[in-house]
Design a protein around this motif. Sequence first.
Motif: not given
Length: 135
Positions: A19-44
């Motif tokens: 309950d303390n967490y919130i989640y974003h569903g995506t692909s592994y490649d997109n997730a790694i992109n977020m790790v490397n580049n941050g959040l560069i667009e709005s996400t759900y």
Amino acid sequence: MMNIKQIIREEVDEFEVTDNYIYHGTSYDNAINMVNNGLIESTYWGGRDNAEGYAYSYNEPVLIKVLKSDIMGSTEPNHTLINYYRDNIKEDDNSDTINLWDDSDKTVEDSLNIFDSVILPPISLYIDENDIVRI
């Protein structure tokens, strides 16, 4: 063998942590992109079950898990989803859900509680590979 108190306590502990967490569903490649580049667009973002539903629309589905307290101050109600519900009231019988929203204070918490979804605009958020959950 566990007794009923141990089983209940274990289930409650799991719920409290989740309950303390919130989640974003995506692909592994997109997730790694977020790790490397941050959040560069709005996400759900939303609850785990909701995020898993989105993740499974990708090859190599994953979840990104962050503490609610780290992003809730930056999130917005998911008006894209709210408008979808509004536009499809007759087709999907979403009137009860829309009525809940209309009667609420229309806060981010209301969006999360009613629609299980919020939008996170591009922000500086540190995500590392430990935040990626393979499903």
